[in-house]
Design a protein around this motif. Structure first.
Motif, PDB file in Angstrom:
ATOM      1  N   ALA A 197      10.517   3.601  40.274  1.00  0.00           N
ATOM      2  CA  ALA A 197      11.571   3.240  41.226  1.00  0.00           C
ATOM      3  C   ALA A 197      12.896   3.831  40.775  1.00  0.00           C
ATOM      4  O   ALA A 197      13.911   3.138  40.617  1.00  0.00           O
ATOM      5  N   CYS A 198      12.891   5.139  40.550  1.00  0.00           N
ATOM      6  CA  CYS A 198      14.054   5.872  40.035  1.00  0.00           C
ATOM      7  C   CYS A 198      14.246   7.132  40.864  1.00  0.00           C
ATOM      8  O   CYS A 198      13.332   7.592  41.562  1.00  0.00           O
ATOM      9  N   SER A 199      15.411   7.731  40.757  1.00  0.00           N
ATOM     10  CA  SER A 199      15.686   8.954  41.516  1.00  0.00           C
ATOM     11  C   SER A 199      15.119  10.199  40.850  1.00  0.00           C
ATOM     12  O   SER A 199      14.985  11.246  41.490  1.00  0.00           O
ATOM     13  N   ILE A 200      14.776  10.091  39.562  1.00  0.00           N
ATOM     14  CA  ILE A 200      14.104  11.169  38.824  1.00  0.00           C
ATOM     15  C   ILE A 200      12.932  10.546  38.083  1.00  0.00           C
ATOM     16  O   ILE A 200      13.079   9.481  37.466  1.00  0.00           O
ATOM     17  N   ILE A 201      11.773  11.189  38.147  1.00  0.00           N
ATOM     18  CA  ILE A 201      10.592  10.711  37.429  1.00  0.00           C
ATOM     19  C   ILE A 201      10.036  11.859  36.600  1.00  0.00           C
ATOM     20  O   ILE A 201       9.914  12.984  37.094  1.00  0.00           O
ATOM     21  N   SER A 202       9.682  11.569  35.352  1.00  0.00           N
ATOM     22  CA  SER A 202       8.997  12.541  34.508  1.00  0.00           C
ATOM     23  C   SER A 202       7.678  11.948  34.032  1.00  0.00           C
ATOM     24  O   SER A 202       7.672  10.888  33.393  1.00  0.00           O
ATOM     25  N   CYS A 203       6.570  12.622  34.367  1.00  0.00           N
ATOM     26  CA  CYS A 203       5.236  12.197  33.918  1.00  0.00           C
ATOM     27  C   CYS A 203       4.851  13.057  32.724  1.00  0.00           C
ATOM     28  O   CYS A 203       4.677  14.263  32.856  1.00  0.00           O
ATOM     29  N   VAL A 204       4.705  12.434  31.562  1.00  0.00           N
ATOM     30  CA  VAL A 204       4.405  13.164  30.324  1.00  0.00           C
ATOM     31  C   VAL A 204       3.259  12.461  29.599  1.00  0.00           C
ATOM     32  O   VAL A 204       3.341  12.169  28.412  1.00  0.00           O
ATOM     33  N   THR A 205       2.191  12.204  30.330  1.00  0.00           N
ATOM     34  CA  THR A 205       1.076  11.435  29.796  1.00  0.00           C
ATOM     35  C   THR A 205      -0.128  12.328  29.509  1.00  0.00           C
ATOM     36  O   THR A 205      -0.146  13.513  29.862  1.00  0.00           O
ATOM     37  N   GLY A 206      -1.142  11.731  28.932  1.00  0.00           N
ATOM     38  CA  GLY A 206      -2.403  12.417  28.719  1.00  0.00           C
ATOM     39  C   GLY A 206      -3.418  12.093  29.796  1.00  0.00           C
ATOM     40  O   GLY A 206      -4.615  12.315  29.616  1.00  0.00           O
ATOM     41  N   ALA A 207      -2.959  11.586  30.926  1.00  0.00           N
ATOM     42  CA  ALA A 207      -3.867  11.166  31.996  1.00  0.00           C
ATOM     43  C   ALA A 207      -4.640  12.351  32.559  1.00  0.00           C
ATOM     44  O   ALA A 207      -4.097  13.450  32.724  1.00  0.00           O
ATOM     45  N   ARG A 208      -5.890  12.116  32.897  1.00  0.00           N
ATOM     46  CA  ARG A 208      -6.703  13.112  33.582  1.00  0.00           C
ATOM     47  C   ARG A 208      -6.928  12.738  35.044  1.00  0.00           C
ATOM     48  O   ARG A 208      -7.273  13.578  35.864  1.00  0.00           O
ATOM     49  N   GLU A 209      -6.738  11.468  35.354  1.00  0.00           N
ATOM     50  CA  GLU A 209      -6.830  10.982  36.727  1.00  0.00           C
ATOM     51  C   GLU A 209      -5.452  10.489  37.167  1.00  0.00           C
ATOM     52  O   GLU A 209      -4.649  10.079  36.340  1.00  0.00           O
ATOM     53  N   PRO A 210      -5.167  10.527  38.464  1.00  0.00           N
ATOM     54  CA  PRO A 210      -3.818  10.190  38.946  1.00  0.00           C
ATOM     55  C   PRO A 210      -3.353   8.797  38.530  1.00  0.00           C
ATOM     56  O   PRO A 210      -4.101   7.831  38.630  1.00  0.00           O
ATOM     57  N   GLY A 218       9.861   6.905  46.057  1.00  0.00           N
ATOM     58  CA  GLY A 218      10.703   6.873  47.239  1.00  0.00           C
ATOM     59  C   GLY A 218      11.117   8.255  47.705  1.00  0.00           C
ATOM     60  O   GLY A 218      11.003   9.254  46.977  1.00  0.00           O
ATOM     61  N   SER A 219      11.636   8.326  48.920  1.00  0.00           N
ATOM     62  CA  SER A 219      12.141   9.596  49.445  1.00  0.00           C
ATOM     63  C   SER A 219      13.391  10.002  48.664  1.00  0.00           C
ATOM     64  O   SER A 219      14.106   9.166  48.113  1.00  0.00           O
ATOM     65  N   GLY A 220      13.621  11.294  48.576  1.00  0.00           N
ATOM     66  CA  GLY A 220      14.769  11.813  47.853  1.00  0.00           C
ATOM     67  C   GLY A 220      14.569  11.932  46.359  1.00  0.00           C
ATOM     68  O   GLY A 220      15.469  12.394  45.645  1.00  0.00           O
ATOM     69  N   THR A 221      13.395  11.557  45.870  1.00  0.00           N
ATOM     70  CA  THR A 221      13.119  11.584  44.425  1.00  0.00           C
ATOM     71  C   THR A 221      12.792  13.000  43.972  1.00  0.00           C
ATOM     72  O   THR A 221      12.256  13.811  44.732  1.00  0.00           O
ATOM     73  N   HIS A 222      13.111  13.290  42.724  1.00  0.00           N
ATOM     74  CA  HIS A 222      12.616  14.514  42.083  1.00  0.00           C
ATOM     75  C   HIS A 222      11.620  14.109  41.003  1.00  0.00           C
ATOM     76  O   HIS A 222      11.895  13.218  40.188  1.00  0.00           O
ATOM     77  N   VAL A 223      10.455  14.784  40.966  1.00  0.00           N
ATOM     78  CA  VAL A 223       9.386  14.464  40.027  1.00  0.00           C
ATOM     79  C   VAL A 223       9.076  15.669  39.150  1.00  0.00           C
ATOM     80  O   VAL A 223       8.863  16.782  39.659  1.00  0.00           O
ATOM     81  N   ARG A 291      16.340  20.957  50.530  1.00  0.00           N
ATOM     82  CA  ARG A 291      16.948  21.192  51.836  1.00  0.00           C
ATOM     83  C   ARG A 291      17.623  19.948  52.403  1.00  0.00           C
ATOM     84  O   ARG A 291      18.632  20.048  53.107  1.00  0.00           O
ATOM     85  N   GLU A 292      17.033  18.766  52.120  1.00  0.00           N
ATOM     86  CA  GLU A 292      17.569  17.524  52.652  1.00  0.00           C
ATOM     87  C   GLU A 292      17.636  16.479  51.537  1.00  0.00           C
ATOM     88  O   GLU A 292      16.853  16.522  50.580  1.00  0.00           O
ATOM     89  N   VAL A 293      18.567  15.557  51.684  1.00  0.00           N
ATOM     90  CA  VAL A 293      18.716  14.491  50.697  1.00  0.00           C
ATOM     91  C   VAL A 293      17.427  13.702  50.545  1.00  0.00           C
ATOM     92  O   VAL A 293      17.051  13.294  49.432  1.00  0.00           O
ATOM     93  N   ARG A 294      16.680  13.512  51.631  1.00  0.00           N
ATOM     94  CA  ARG A 294      15.477  12.692  51.607  1.00  0.00           C
ATOM     95  C   ARG A 294      14.230  13.465  51.171  1.00  0.00           C
ATOM     96  O   ARG A 294      13.149  12.879  51.067  1.00  0.00           O
ATOM     97  N   ASP A 295      14.350  14.743  50.904  1.00  0.00           N
ATOM     98  CA  ASP A 295      13.192  15.536  50.466  1.00  0.00           C
ATOM     99  C   ASP A 295      12.648  15.008  49.137  1.00  0.00           C
ATOM    100  O   ASP A 295      13.413  14.564  48.263  1.00  0.00           O
ATOM    101  N   LEU A 296      11.343  15.085  48.971  1.00  0.00           N
ATOM    102  CA  LEU A 296      10.699  14.845  47.677  1.00  0.00           C
ATOM    103  C   LEU A 296      10.450  16.201  47.042  1.00  0.00           C
ATOM    104  O   LEU A 296       9.728  17.036  47.609  1.00  0.00           O
ATOM    105  N   THR A 297      11.057  16.452  45.903  1.00  0.00           N
ATOM    106  CA  THR A 297      10.833  17.721  45.201  1.00  0.00           C
ATOM    107  C   THR A 297       9.982  17.463  43.966  1.00  0.00           C
ATOM    108  O   THR A 297      10.121  16.435  43.293  1.00  0.00           O
ATOM    109  N   ILE A 298       9.091  18.407  43.677  1.00  0.00           N
ATOM    110  CA  ILE A 298       8.154  18.274  42.562  1.00  0.00           C
ATOM    111  C   ILE A 298       8.158  19.556  41.745  1.00  0.00           C
ATOM    112  O   ILE A 298       7.999  20.650  42.302  1.00  0.00           O
ATOM    113  N   TYR A 299       8.346  19.423  40.444  1.00  0.00           N
ATOM    114  CA  TYR A 299       8.214  20.554  39.530  1.00  0.00           C
ATOM    115  C   TYR A 299       6.949  20.363  38.715  1.00  0.00           C
ATOM    116  O   TYR A 299       6.817  19.381  37.975  1.00  0.00           O
TER     117      TYR A 299
END
Length: 332
Positions: A197-210, A218-223, A291-299
């Motif tokens: 529940a944050c505006s930026i999320i970083s996943c740095v786990t050893g997970a193999r399944e989602p 939420g919308s507007g988040t960067h992951v 492009r938009e404030v509500r976009d979800l961007t993923i790196y």
């Protein structure tokens, strides 16, 4: 012919996160501009089939080298890192060996610095909260790296082991205080949903399944998706990826190793237009960003050898100036 050996302690002394972020931006831009030759990593299974030897070479005008690393998933139970390795640098003009550097910190810092480059370019400018899934070394380095590119006031840590999450929280409070950022609130999150529940999320786990679901983001988040690096492993569910504008460090690596992208693609849930392209191309002005404030961007981060060599070249140059490291005469 002399070779400089640069130990882990010296690498730590010579690195600073803001500098690493700028160096990674340069490396990503050079890669997308076609100025680097760096094939996909090669993997060799150990005879006991309990790990791999990984070779990652790279050549560019100013540097040439390779990272050689071992992956032993059972090592944490032995009290050792799962991944250990060295980076070897060669003179780009005459090919002489120049240096051997500990690869652990360079890998850790360049990965987080690249995520910070992506966050700086893609996250909403007013993003103030950072949720981190994972409690290992990358969690720590990502906390510091993202704080260097956004004025955060809230950092949340989630891990399967709540005790490890609390330990990391205590360490980060001290780190931020030492860096003059003591006003950042750092806390352990009781659930993935609370951390996400944050505006930026970083996943740095050893997970193999989602583990990161669409409903948690939420919308507007960067992951930043960092932990998975094979075609059959992923941290984010397909429904989340289907919502996002996706950027990668290398398209070549994505096509072979990015399960976070490849699996939803195979399921028919991703369109070609959602994969915008390489982060370096974005920095070079070749493709659009948010492009938009509500976009979800993923790196989607996979890492490539040129990042290691680019950063190692910098460390070697500073080590020479400060006379750090040990010179070994290979001819003696």
């Amino acid at each position: 012919m002399s070779l400089r050996i640069i130990r882990r302690a010296d690498v730590l002394r010579l690195l600073d996160m803001p500098g690493c972020i700028e160096l990674m931006a340069q490396a990503l831009q050079a890669w997308s501009a076609g100025e680097i030759n760096s094939p996909l990593r090669s993997r060799l299974d150990f005879i006991d089939d309990a790990g791999q030897l990984i070779l990652m070479p790279a050549s560019m005008q100013a540097a040439c080298g390779a990272k050689l690393a071992s992956l032993r998933p059972g090592n944490p139970a032995r009290g050792l890192p799962a991944i250990q390795g060295v980076i070897m640098l060669f003179d780009p003009v005459d090919g002489r060996p120049q240096a051997v550097l500990d690869a652990g910190l360079i890998t850790q810092w360049r990965t987080a610095a690249a995520s910070a480059v992506a966050t700086r370019a893609l996250a909403n400018p007013d993003a103030r909260s950072h949720g981190i899934l994972g409690t290992g070394p990358q969690a720590r380095s990502h906390a510091l790296a993202i704080a260097a590119v956004r004025a955060l006031d809230d950092v949340r840590i989630w891990g399967r082991d709540a005790h490890k999450a609390e330990i990391l929280v205590d360490e980060l409070r001290g780190e931020f205080a030492n860096r003059g950022s003591g006003s950042i609130r750092v806390r352990a999150a009781p659930s993935i949903e609370a951390a996400a529940a944050c505006s930026i999320i970083s996943c740095v786990t050893g997970a193999r399944e989602p583990i990161l679901t669409s409903s948690a983001v939420g919308s507007g988040t960067h992951v930043n998706l960092v932990g998975a690096h094979s075609a059959d492993a992923r941290e984010a569910e397909s429904a989340l990826m289907a919502r996002g504008a996706i950027y990668v460090d290398t398209l070549e690596g994505m096509a072979q190793e990015a399960g976070d992208v490849l699996i939803p693609q195979a399921e028919g849930l991703l369109t070609c237009g959602q994969i915008r392209g390489e982060l370096g191309a974005l920095l070079n002005g070749q493709i659009d960003g948010r492009r938009e404030v509500r976009d979800l961007t993923i790196y989607k981060s996979l890492g490539f050898a040129a990042q290691d060599v680019w950063l190692a070249r910098h460390v070697l140059a500073v080590a020479r100036r400060e006379r750090l490291g040990q010179e070994v005469d290979l001819d003696g």
